[in-house]
Design a protein around this motif. Structure first.
Motif, mmCIF file in Angstrom:
data_model
loop_
_atom_site.group_PDB
_atom_site.id
_atom_site.type_symbol
_atom_site.label_atom_id
_atom_site.label_comp_id
_atom_site.label_asym_id
_atom_site.label_seq_id
_atom_site.Cartn_x
_atom_site.Cartn_y
_atom_site.Cartn_z
ATOM 1 N N GLN A 263 0.838 -1.212 0.000
ATOM 2 C CA GLN A 263 0.000 0.000 0.000
ATOM 3 C C GLN A 263 0.867 1.254 0.000
ATOM 4 N N VAL A 264 1.960 1.220 0.789
ATOM 5 C CA VAL A 264 2.856 2.374 0.833
ATOM 6 C C VAL A 264 3.458 2.607 -0.560
ATOM 7 N N ILE A 265 3.875 1.510 -1.218
ATOM 8 C CA ILE A 265 4.455 1.639 -2.556
ATOM 9 C C ILE A 265 3.412 2.208 -3.527
ATOM 10 N N GLU A 266 2.182 1.662 -3.446
ATOM 11 C CA GLU A 266 1.119 2.132 -4.340
ATOM 12 C C GLU A 266 0.810 3.612 -4.095
ATOM 13 N N MET A 267 0.807 4.020 -2.805
ATOM 14 C CA MET A 267 0.517 5.420 -2.486
ATOM 15 C C MET A 267 1.612 6.324 -3.058
ATOM 16 N N GLY A 268 2.855 5.864 -2.934
ATOM 17 C CA GLY A 268 3.985 6.627 -3.475
ATOM 18 C C GLY A 268 3.842 6.791 -4.987
ATOM 19 N N LYS A 269 3.464 5.685 -5.648
ATOM 20 C CA LYS A 269 3.301 5.733 -7.116
ATOM 21 C C LYS A 269 2.187 6.694 -7.500
ATOM 22 N N ALA A 270 1.060 6.601 -6.757
ATOM 23 C CA ALA A 270 -0.085 7.472 -7.059
ATOM 24 C C ALA A 270 0.295 8.933 -6.841
ATOM 25 N N PHE A 271 1.100 9.180 -5.794
ATOM 26 C CA PHE A 271 1.506 10.551 -5.494
ATOM 27 C C PHE A 271 2.349 11.114 -6.643
ATOM 28 N N VAL A 272 3.331 10.331 -7.103
ATOM 29 C CA VAL A 272 4.191 10.789 -8.201
ATOM 30 C C VAL A 272 3.348 11.014 -9.464
ATOM 31 N N ALA A 273 2.413 10.077 -9.733
ATOM 32 C CA ALA A 273 1.574 10.201 -10.927
ATOM 33 C C ALA A 273 0.722 11.473 -10.853
ATOM 34 N N ASN A 274 0.114 11.721 -9.683
ATOM 35 C CA ASN A 274 -0.728 12.916 -9.516
ATOM 36 C C ASN A 274 0.082 14.197 -9.651
ATOM 37 N N ALA A 275 1.254 14.211 -8.974
ATOM 38 C CA ALA A 275 2.085 15.420 -9.013
ATOM 39 C C ALA A 275 2.533 15.686 -10.447
ATOM 40 N N SER A 276 2.947 14.619 -11.159
ATOM 41 C CA SER A 276 3.409 14.808 -12.536
ATOM 42 C C SER A 276 2.277 15.340 -13.400
ATOM 43 N N HIS A 277 1.094 14.763 -13.188
ATOM 44 C CA HIS A 277 -0.053 15.198 -13.990
ATOM 45 C C HIS A 277 -0.360 16.679 -13.739
ATOM 46 N N GLU A 278 -0.362 17.055 -12.465
ATOM 47 C CA GLU A 278 -0.663 18.455 -12.122
ATOM 48 C C GLU A 278 0.377 19.407 -12.693
ATOM 49 N N LEU A 279 1.633 18.953 -12.757
ATOM 50 C CA LEU A 279 2.686 19.825 -13.291
ATOM 51 C C LEU A 279 2.648 19.862 -14.811
ATOM 52 N N ARG A 280 2.254 18.715 -15.407
ATOM 53 C CA ARG A 280 2.287 18.647 -16.868
ATOM 54 C C ARG A 280 1.282 19.616 -17.500
ATOM 55 N N THR A 281 0.120 19.769 -16.846
ATOM 56 C CA THR A 281 -0.913 20.623 -17.441
ATOM 57 C C THR A 281 -0.407 22.059 -17.651
ATOM 58 N N PRO A 282 0.095 22.749 -16.608
ATOM 59 C CA PRO A 282 0.597 24.107 -16.883
ATOM 60 C C PRO A 282 1.790 24.135 -17.837
ATOM 61 N N ILE A 283 2.634 23.096 -17.783
ATOM 62 C CA ILE A 283 3.790 23.069 -18.704
ATOM 63 C C ILE A 283 3.284 23.033 -20.148
ATOM 64 N N THR A 284 2.270 22.194 -20.397
ATOM 65 C CA THR A 284 1.717 22.085 -21.765
ATOM 66 C C THR A 284 1.169 23.438 -22.212
ATOM 67 N N ILE A 285 0.468 24.116 -21.292
ATOM 68 C CA ILE A 285 -0.125 25.413 -21.645
ATOM 69 C C ILE A 285 0.983 26.424 -21.961
ATOM 70 N N ILE A 286 1.995 26.492 -21.086
ATOM 71 C CA ILE A 286 3.077 27.465 -21.285
ATOM 72 C C ILE A 286 3.805 27.169 -22.600
ATOM 73 N N LYS A 287 4.065 25.873 -22.852
ATOM 74 C CA LYS A 287 4.777 25.493 -24.078
ATOM 75 C C LYS A 287 3.982 25.932 -25.312
ATOM 76 N N GLY A 288 2.657 25.688 -25.264
ATOM 77 C CA GLY A 288 1.800 26.065 -26.398
ATOM 78 C C GLY A 288 1.890 27.561 -26.682
ATOM 79 N N PHE A 289 1.810 28.364 -25.628
ATOM 80 C CA PHE A 289 1.877 29.820 -25.823
ATOM 81 C C PHE A 289 3.272 30.256 -26.278
ATOM 82 N N ALA A 290 4.301 29.611 -25.718
ATOM 83 C CA ALA A 290 5.673 29.969 -26.109
ATOM 84 C C ALA A 290 5.878 29.676 -27.600
ATOM 85 N N GLU A 291 5.325 28.555 -28.073
ATOM 86 C CA GLU A 291 5.440 28.210 -29.492
ATOM 87 C C GLU A 291 4.700 29.218 -30.362
#
Ligand code: ADP
Length: 335
Positions: free
Chosen positions: A105-133
């Protein structure tokens, strides 16, 4: 006196010649859901249980390799286990079942945390990249469009910055040293929060009600401020303007009670037990618009736990929400 099944947590099977089960302990019988009399005296592959068939294969492998071998497996309705086998001669050996459900469960929680954090960070990065392009590819954009694009880029950078800050705070809280705890007055922390809230939510009013002159706690004032501010900010964010936030502070015996009550949109009962989970938001789009990613309340809960306190919530849709904090006053007298 404890029962034997409580003392030996691992499931143990003693296997005799020809892979016949000579003995199994209470834990093994419980994990396998097999009564002892159905197992003892029978060969592993004659018993209708896939774990025992795997145990036999593992024993054979152990004999071939001359050392103990293991594998992980799941047992339906019981959890995740490590199966270890060591064979000595002609099927004789020992099989151990270790419950690894918590670890998993601890391993799964760690994985879910990394997945969630990456997802939350990816969204603004995608937006910024689109505007920069767009800035790179489209020359001669009008001044208005340029301004709109740069504003959106800055907003998304701030969103990322806030998220990273929250994640670092969570990590920092995990390793909070006792040396950072000091005497602090909750009433003055609330006052500081009110000053911080005013410019951000000018229409919100914080009404403190207490009979105390001071309410002293042993805490890190910065993290206490962070937790209370999060609760006040949520109360303002999730209320129609002008938000009215009532704060009751009461010392009772050895405990300090703080109730933060708003007259906002409320939280549906099915969401109430999940709102303290990391990245949980009732309405993702609304939270994003308000600059949140569902981390605030998990920080609040971690802070409260660090101070050996508890937090509960009650809410009525369309009427408002109240968070109740109970913090022990212990430790203050040692100053
Ligand atoms: P965020 O505000 O970033 O979404 P939080 O962890 O602070 O994340 O809160 C989790 C969820 O709980 C929010 O998405 C919101 O729906 C709900 N919530 C928190 N506080 C309140 C409140 N005072 N009134 C109504 N809903 C709230």
């Amino acid at each position: 006196m404890h029962g034997a099944e409580n003392l030996l947590e691992e499931g143990v099977l003693w296997i005799g010649r020809g892979f016949k089960v000579r003995f199994l302990n209470f834990a093994a019988a419980k994990f396998l859901d097999l009564p002892l009399r159905h197992v003892v005296g029978r060969s592993l592959d004659a018993i209708d249980h896939s774990v025992l068939h795997q145990a036999k294969e593992l024993l054979i492998k152990s004999g071939e390799q001359g050392c103990a071998v293991s594998q992980t497996l799941s047992i339906e309705g019981k959890g995740y286990f490590e199966l270890v086998a060591e064979e000595r001669r002609r099927g004789r050996g020992v099989v151990v079942l270790r419950d690894r459900t918590d670890q998993r469960q601890v391993i799964e929680m760690g994985k879910a945390f990394v997945a969630n954090a990456s997802h939350e960070l990816r969204t603004p990065i995608t937006i910024i990249k689109g505007f920069a392009e767009t800035l790179q590819d489209v020359p001669n954009l009008s001044k208005e469009v340029l301004q709109e694009i740069t504003e959106k880029m800055v907003r998304n950078c701030s969103r990322m910055e806030n998220l990273v800050k929250s994640l670092l705070t969570l990590a920092d809280l995990e390793t909070l040293p006792a040396s950072r705890l000091q005497e602090c007055d909750v009433l003055s922390v609330i006052e500081t929060c009110a000053h911080l809230l005013a410019p951000l939510y000018p229409e919100a009013s914080l009404e403190v009600c207490t009979y105390q002159d001071s309410a002293l706690l042993r805490a890190d004032p910065h993290i206490l401020e962070l937790a209370l501010f999060n609760l006040f900010e949520n109360a303002a964010k999730y209320s129609a303007k002008p938000a009215v936030i009532a704060v009751d502070v009461l010392v009772e015996g050895e405990e300090l009670h703080i109730a933060i009550k708003d007259q906002g949109i409320g939280i549906a009962s099915q969401d109430l037990e999940r709102i303290f989970d990391r990245f949980y938001t009732v309405d993702k789009a609304r939270s994003r618009k308000l600059g949140g990613a569902g981390i605030g309340l998990s920080i609040v809960k971690t802070v409260v736990q660090k101070l050996d306190g508890t937090i509960t919530v009650s809410s009525e849709m369309g009427k408002g929400t109240t968070f109740h904090l109970t913090l022990p006053l212990k430790g203050v007298e040692s100053f």
